[in-house]
Design an enzyme around this catalytic site. Sequence first.
Site, PDB file in Angstrom:
ATOM      1  N   GLN A 131       0.802  -1.222   0.000  1.00  0.00           N
ATOM      2  CA  GLN A 131       0.000   0.000   0.000  1.00  0.00           C
ATOM      3  C   GLN A 131       0.836   1.274   0.000  1.00  0.00           C
ATOM      4  OE1 GLN A 131      -2.581  -1.749   3.375  1.00  0.00           O
ATOM      5  NE2 GLN A 131      -3.969  -0.444   2.239  1.00  0.00           N
ATOM      6  N   ARG A 168       3.964  -0.109  13.038  1.00  0.00           N
ATOM      7  CA  ARG A 168       3.566  -1.405  12.499  1.00  0.00           C
ATOM      8  C   ARG A 168       3.635  -1.349  10.981  1.00  0.00           C
ATOM      9  NH1 ARG A 168      -2.106  -3.916  11.150  1.00  0.00           N
ATOM     10  NH2 ARG A 168      -1.372  -6.005  10.563  1.00  0.00           N
ATOM     11  N   HIS A 204       0.848  -9.391   4.775  1.00  0.00           N
ATOM     12  CA  HIS A 204      -0.218  -8.386   4.620  1.00  0.00           C
ATOM     13  C   HIS A 204      -0.660  -8.383   3.161  1.00  0.00           C
ATOM     14  CE1 HIS A 204      -2.023  -4.652   6.657  1.00  0.00           C
ATOM     15  NE2 HIS A 204      -2.655  -4.820   5.524  1.00  0.00           N
ATOM     16  N   ASN A 216      -2.175 -10.851   8.607  1.00  0.00           N
ATOM     17  CA  ASN A 216      -3.099  -9.730   8.782  1.00  0.00           C
ATOM     18  C   ASN A 216      -4.467 -10.092   8.192  1.00  0.00           C
ATOM     19  OD1 ASN A 216      -3.555  -6.808   9.487  1.00  0.00           O
ATOM     20  ND2 ASN A 216      -4.230  -6.848   7.367  1.00  0.00           N
ATOM     21  N   GLU A 217      -5.480  -9.966   9.024  1.00  0.00           N
ATOM     22  CA  GLU A 217      -6.892 -10.096   8.612  1.00  0.00           C
ATOM     23  C   GLU A 217      -7.158 -11.370   7.796  1.00  0.00           C
ATOM     24  OE1 GLU A 217      -8.266  -6.387   6.965  1.00  0.00           O
ATOM     25  OE2 GLU A 217      -7.870  -5.312   8.823  1.00  0.00           O
ATOM     26  N   ASN A 250      -8.073  -5.502  14.569  1.00  0.00           N
ATOM     27  CA  ASN A 250      -8.333  -4.450  13.582  1.00  0.00           C
ATOM     28  C   ASN A 250      -9.829  -4.184  13.562  1.00  0.00           C
ATOM     29  OD1 ASN A 250      -5.661  -4.830  13.033  1.00  0.00           O
ATOM     30  ND2 ASN A 250      -5.913  -5.549  10.941  1.00  0.00           N
ATOM     31  N   TYR A 269     -12.961  -1.300  12.438  1.00  0.00           N
ATOM     32  CA  TYR A 269     -13.344  -0.082  11.733  1.00  0.00           C
ATOM     33  C   TYR A 269     -14.794   0.295  11.979  1.00  0.00           C
ATOM     34  CZ  TYR A 269      -8.918  -0.307   9.297  1.00  0.00           C
ATOM     35  OH  TYR A 269      -7.574  -0.321   9.019  1.00  0.00           O
ATOM     36  N   GLU A 281      -5.097  -1.950  14.091  1.00  0.00           N
ATOM     37  CA  GLU A 281      -5.674  -1.050  13.088  1.00  0.00           C
ATOM     38  C   GLU A 281      -6.978  -0.471  13.604  1.00  0.00           C
ATOM     39  OE1 GLU A 281      -6.315  -2.414   9.054  1.00  0.00           O
ATOM     40  OE2 GLU A 281      -4.443  -3.572   9.158  1.00  0.00           O
ATOM     41  N   TRP A 316      -4.657   3.200  11.897  1.00  0.00           N
ATOM     42  CA  TRP A 316      -4.504   3.050  10.443  1.00  0.00           C
ATOM     43  C   TRP A 316      -4.981   4.327   9.811  1.00  0.00           C
ATOM     44  CZ3 TRP A 316      -2.165  -0.482   7.476  1.00  0.00           C
ATOM     45  CH2 TRP A 316      -2.291  -0.307   6.090  1.00  0.00           C
ATOM     46  N   GLU A 363      -5.648   1.863  -1.116  1.00  0.00           N
ATOM     47  CA  GLU A 363      -6.673   1.145  -0.359  1.00  0.00           C
ATOM     48  C   GLU A 363      -7.279   0.023  -1.196  1.00  0.00           C
ATOM     49  OE1 GLU A 363      -7.414   0.883   2.733  1.00  0.00           O
ATOM     50  OE2 GLU A 363      -9.097  -0.457   2.337  1.00  0.00           O
ATOM     51  N   TRP A 364      -6.416  -0.895  -1.599  1.00  0.00           N
ATOM     52  CA  TRP A 364      -6.813  -2.140  -2.286  1.00  0.00           C
ATOM     53  C   TRP A 364      -7.734  -1.887  -3.469  1.00  0.00           C
ATOM     54  CZ3 TRP A 364      -3.029  -4.906  -0.841  1.00  0.00           C
ATOM     55  CH2 TRP A 364      -2.519  -4.812   0.465  1.00  0.00           C
TER      56      TRP A 364
END
Length: 447
Positions: free
Chosen positions: A20, A77, A121, A165-166, A294, A296, A353, A399, A406-407
């Site tokens: 990213q 991180r 990640h 990650n995730e 993480n 949101y 995050e 984050w 952003e993907w």
Amino acid sequence: MAIIEFGEDFRWGVATAAYQIEGGVTEGGRGPSIWDTFSHTPGKVLNGDNGDVACDSYHRFEEDIQLMKELGVDVYRFSVSWPRIFPNGKGEVNREGLDYYHRLVDELLANGIEPMCTLYHWDLPQALQDIGGWDNRETVEAFVAYAELMFQEFSGKIHSWLTINEPWCVSFLSNYIGAHAPGNQDLGLAVTISHHLLLAHGKAVAKFREMKTGGKIGFAPNVTWLEAYSNSGEDMDACRRGMGWMIDWFLDPVFKGKYPEFMVEWFADREATLAIEEGDMEWIQQPVDFIGINYYESNVARHNKNSGMLQVEGIDMGYKKTDIGWYINAEGFYKVLTFIADKYGNIPIYITENGICINDDVEKGTVDDQRRVDYLKAHVTAVARSIKSGVNLKGYITWSLLDNFEWAEGYSKRFGLVHVNYRTLERTKKESFYWYQKLVNNHWLEV
Ligand SMILES: CCOCCOc1ccc(-c2cn(C[C@@H]3NC[C@@H](O)[C@H]3O)nn2)cc1
């Protein structure tokens, strides 16, 4: 106004990820990743954006570290690009890739900032995807070999490691929903991948223990809170399924040694079954030192048999939304943290995050992102509430330091404390940068 206080030993940080922010995708011996393939496939990423340049942190990490130093954060991180280390996923090691991360880590340490390293990640070497990716157990073994090399190479420099990650995003978002790389849409495949990811995690933890290089290790699931639309059994069950998909499916095997039965049955009824081999669960439940969470957004949800595989329907209750369309609900943050602590024992937790997409642009040399300040204030307060309620929270890592790729949303969505002009690569500190700087240095905030 009330004062919310944090202990002096509570850690503050910022987070990013290799694909990213780095760019330099063909430099320093790096091999291609699945995100290079995916982002260069027409129609996969908004506006045809890709990570070829990103924030150019491959060349500008010293500047980024000066921003972190100015913030006063304790922890950075970051993630390592696996294809920088093993351009073909396994076999030949790329010394230039290791040297790049030594320069990054040395610069962090020289500035009094602790490196927290995420090994995976999402940027799987394309060469491994070419042999089936996470569907192939050879990729599990390749991950352990990559982890072993990193543990050895950075022994004494990196003391905090995250394996995956995730895993929900890596398995279900990327191989069932198909929104992320490699973009498969097969529930059975996604369930198998989720198992192989946990196996890779557990085997890497076992290797970490065996090597005795010191430090601590965990993994970073993404979580959400679903509030039932009504107290009807079917609505409550629907929310349990929604959270079970993201939380219990990944935490139960690690902390209880088995998958949550209600989800196993739900998937089996949809021809998605687990292929657990002898010894797998023993590997997966290797004890971790901490867990990264993480978070949101939260939602209100109810049962709807016509609402997708999970039959869970989100209800718009009029909560404010972020500029990526996620709901803002700090109460859900507090609820999910206390839920996790209650169910899994009071394991040490780092928030690895938490942040908000606000697409405000630069005006008169700054970005007045007051909505980000409001979000962070509410969510940091939820963290303080959780600590007061007994949750073993050790730190908060927001984050993100920088606006970044952003993907599938490309560069259209901005999560940074620092604005990035993707044409000039100029960094501009936002108002939230100064708000976070004050919190990090004071260890208290006014609400
Ligand atoms: C039902 C259909 O849904 C389609 C999209 O569904 C999602 C879900 C979740 C996400 C998502 C993105 N982020 C932020 C990242 N976390 C890691 C770091 O790299 C950040 O960039 N977290 N979750 C995206 C899309």
